[in-house]
Scaffold this motif. Structure first.
Motif, PDB file in Angstrom:
ATOM      1  N   PRO A 227      -6.421  13.046  -2.058  1.00  0.00           N
ATOM      2  CA  PRO A 227      -5.892  12.243  -1.096  1.00  0.00           C
ATOM      3  C   PRO A 227      -6.490  10.894  -1.036  1.00  0.00           C
ATOM      4  CG  PRO A 227      -6.483  14.248  -0.136  1.00  0.00           C
ATOM      5  CD  PRO A 227      -6.929  14.091  -1.649  1.00  0.00           C
ATOM      6  N   ARG A 228      -5.657   9.799  -0.747  1.00  0.00           N
ATOM      7  CA  ARG A 228      -6.026   8.403  -0.695  1.00  0.00           C
ATOM      8  C   ARG A 228      -5.371   7.934   0.269  1.00  0.00           C
ATOM      9  NH1 ARG A 228      -2.828   4.677  -3.127  1.00  0.00           N
ATOM     10  NH2 ARG A 228      -1.276   5.282  -4.423  1.00  0.00           N
ATOM     11  N   VAL A 229      -5.882   6.862   0.806  1.00  0.00           N
ATOM     12  CA  VAL A 229      -5.314   6.030   1.956  1.00  0.00           C
ATOM     13  C   VAL A 229      -4.655   5.155   1.255  1.00  0.00           C
ATOM     14  CG1 VAL A 229      -6.017   4.287   3.530  1.00  0.00           C
ATOM     15  CG2 VAL A 229      -7.418   6.187   3.183  1.00  0.00           C
ATOM     16  N   ALA A 230      -3.074   4.819   1.898  1.00  0.00           N
ATOM     17  CA  ALA A 230      -2.234   3.997   1.360  1.00  0.00           C
ATOM     18  C   ALA A 230      -2.746   2.510   1.551  1.00  0.00           C
ATOM     19  CB  ALA A 230      -0.907   4.236   2.180  1.00  0.00           C
ATOM     20  N   ALA A 231      -2.112   1.702   0.967  1.00  0.00           N
ATOM     21  CA  ALA A 231      -2.459   0.079   0.850  1.00  0.00           C
ATOM     22  C   ALA A 231      -1.182  -0.540   0.832  1.00  0.00           C
ATOM     23  CB  ALA A 231      -3.153  -0.203  -0.493  1.00  0.00           C
ATOM     24  N   PRO A 232      -0.523  -0.556   1.960  1.00  0.00           N
ATOM     25  CA  PRO A 232       0.775  -1.418   2.169  1.00  0.00           C
ATOM     26  C   PRO A 232       0.564  -2.842   1.543  1.00  0.00           C
ATOM     27  CG  PRO A 232      -0.085  -0.932   4.303  1.00  0.00           C
ATOM     28  CD  PRO A 232      -0.857  -0.299   3.354  1.00  0.00           C
ATOM     29  N   ASP A 233       1.576  -3.436   0.766  1.00  0.00           N
ATOM     30  CA  ASP A 233       1.438  -4.721   0.208  1.00  0.00           C
ATOM     31  C   ASP A 233       2.318  -5.585   1.157  1.00  0.00           C
ATOM     32  OD1 ASP A 233       4.173  -4.386  -0.401  1.00  0.00           O
ATOM     33  OD2 ASP A 233       3.997  -3.990  -2.542  1.00  0.00           O
ATOM     34  N   ARG A 234       2.111  -6.869   0.893  1.00  0.00           N
ATOM     35  CA  ARG A 234       2.684  -7.950   1.924  1.00  0.00           C
ATOM     36  C   ARG A 234       4.358  -7.639   1.923  1.00  0.00           C
ATOM     37  NH1 ARG A 234       1.024 -12.829   3.461  1.00  0.00           N
ATOM     38  NH2 ARG A 234       2.785 -14.498   3.987  1.00  0.00           N
ATOM     39  N   GLU A 235       4.910  -7.244   0.836  1.00  0.00           N
ATOM     40  CA  GLU A 235       6.324  -7.336   1.039  1.00  0.00           C
ATOM     41  C   GLU A 235       6.764  -5.960   2.032  1.00  0.00           C
ATOM     42  OE1 GLU A 235      10.288  -8.053   0.943  1.00  0.00           O
ATOM     43  OE2 GLU A 235       8.660  -9.351   0.456  1.00  0.00           O
ATOM     44  N   LEU A 236       6.010  -4.991   1.686  1.00  0.00           N
ATOM     45  CA  LEU A 236       6.404  -3.672   2.501  1.00  0.00           C
ATOM     46  C   LEU A 236       6.281  -4.126   4.054  1.00  0.00           C
ATOM     47  CD1 LEU A 236       7.156  -1.121   3.120  1.00  0.00           C
ATOM     48  CD2 LEU A 236       4.849  -0.172   2.585  1.00  0.00           C
ATOM     49  N   ILE A 237       5.090  -4.869   4.272  1.00  0.00           N
ATOM     50  CA  ILE A 237       4.544  -5.301   5.571  1.00  0.00           C
ATOM     51  C   ILE A 237       5.614  -6.225   6.304  1.00  0.00           C
ATOM     52  CG2 ILE A 237       3.116  -6.544   7.340  1.00  0.00           C
ATOM     53  CD1 ILE A 237       0.514  -5.794   4.966  1.00  0.00           C
ATOM     54  N   ARG A 238       6.183  -7.304   5.431  1.00  0.00           N
ATOM     55  CA  ARG A 238       7.234  -8.017   5.919  1.00  0.00           C
ATOM     56  C   ARG A 238       8.509  -7.228   6.329  1.00  0.00           C
ATOM     57  NH1 ARG A 238      11.753 -10.429   4.486  1.00  0.00           N
ATOM     58  NH2 ARG A 238      11.690  -9.362   2.615  1.00  0.00           N
TER      59      ARG A 238
END
Length: 234
Positions: A83-94
């Motif tokens: 398992p790994r922690v997700a890393a939402p990118d700028r576009e997903l955050i927007r």
């Protein structure tokens, strides 16, 4: 966010006790807080067994919580991979923030139409727990509880599909806040929540609408860049 021990997670039903005697519902906030505090981060190499030992839980309970966190896009689960922690990118955050604004404006207006006493009491309890977490410098819990306030408010509005939709957006936002500038700190999210509760209690939809937009403006500026001082809102 630990603080959720006194209230089940909003997406969960009644959960059984684990074989080790700890309520399974307590594991979710403890694990989520560890992620939000970056004690477990995108570089961490963890397994179900290592989490079982870390949180004194059963492997089955850890798997259940990881599955829930994966559903919320907080962790990534892949067959034959750790398992790994997700890393939402700028576009997903927007996109997530845009969707939150659309959903929360409607939910706020609905909440103002039916401000029941029990619902308002629940919101105030949520704000008090958030305030305590800030005062105790429990950053992960403060971020999580800030998001929980919004989920409780959504349930108060009485539109289950829309509340569930918001429930898919808030955890991603919380993770993004945690991953933002390391010195990000609370600058009054719980006070903003108090003002929202007061506007809802009065049935003042115009004021509540203005407050939620300003609240989300702060969040957008924090996560996507601004000249304002970083602020934990969620």
């Amino acid at each position: 966010m630990n603080s959720f021990a006194s209230a089940p997670h909003p997406h969960s039903t009644a959960l059984p006790l684990s074989r080790l005697g700890m309520p399974v519902e307590d594991l979710y906030p403890r694990l989520f807080d560890a992620i939000l505090e970056q004690r477990i981060d995108t570089d961490s190499r963890f397994t179900e067994d290592s989490l079982k030992d870390m949180f004194n839980s059963s492997r089955a309970d850890v798997r259940r919580v990881l599955t829930q966190l994966a559903h919320e896009q907080i962790v990534v689960l892949r067959a034959n991979h750790r398992p790994r922690v997700a890393a939402p990118d700028r576009e997903l955050i927007r996109q997530t923030l845009h969707a939150r604004r659309l959903a929360e404006i409607t939910l706020i207006r609905l909440a103002c139409q039916r401000p029941r006493v029990d619902d308002l009491k629940c919101l105030r309890t949520s704000v008090e727990r958030e305030k305590r977490a800030v005062e105790q410098d429990r950053r992960g819990a403060a971020i999580r509880l800030s998001g929980e306030f919004h989920l409780r408010l959504a349930r108060m509005a009485g539109n289950v599909p829309l509340a569930n939709f918001l429930g898919s957006l808030v955890p991603v936002t919380s993770l993004a806040i945690a991953r933002s500038a390391g010195q990000t700190h609370s600058c009054g999210a719980w006070q903003e929540h108090v003002a929202l509760v007061e506007a809802i209690e009065r049935g003042d939809a115009a004021k509540a609408d203005s407050l939620i937009n300003r609240h989300l403006d702060h969040l957008e500026q924090t996560l996507l860049g601004s000249d304002l001082e970083p602020c934990v809102v969620g």
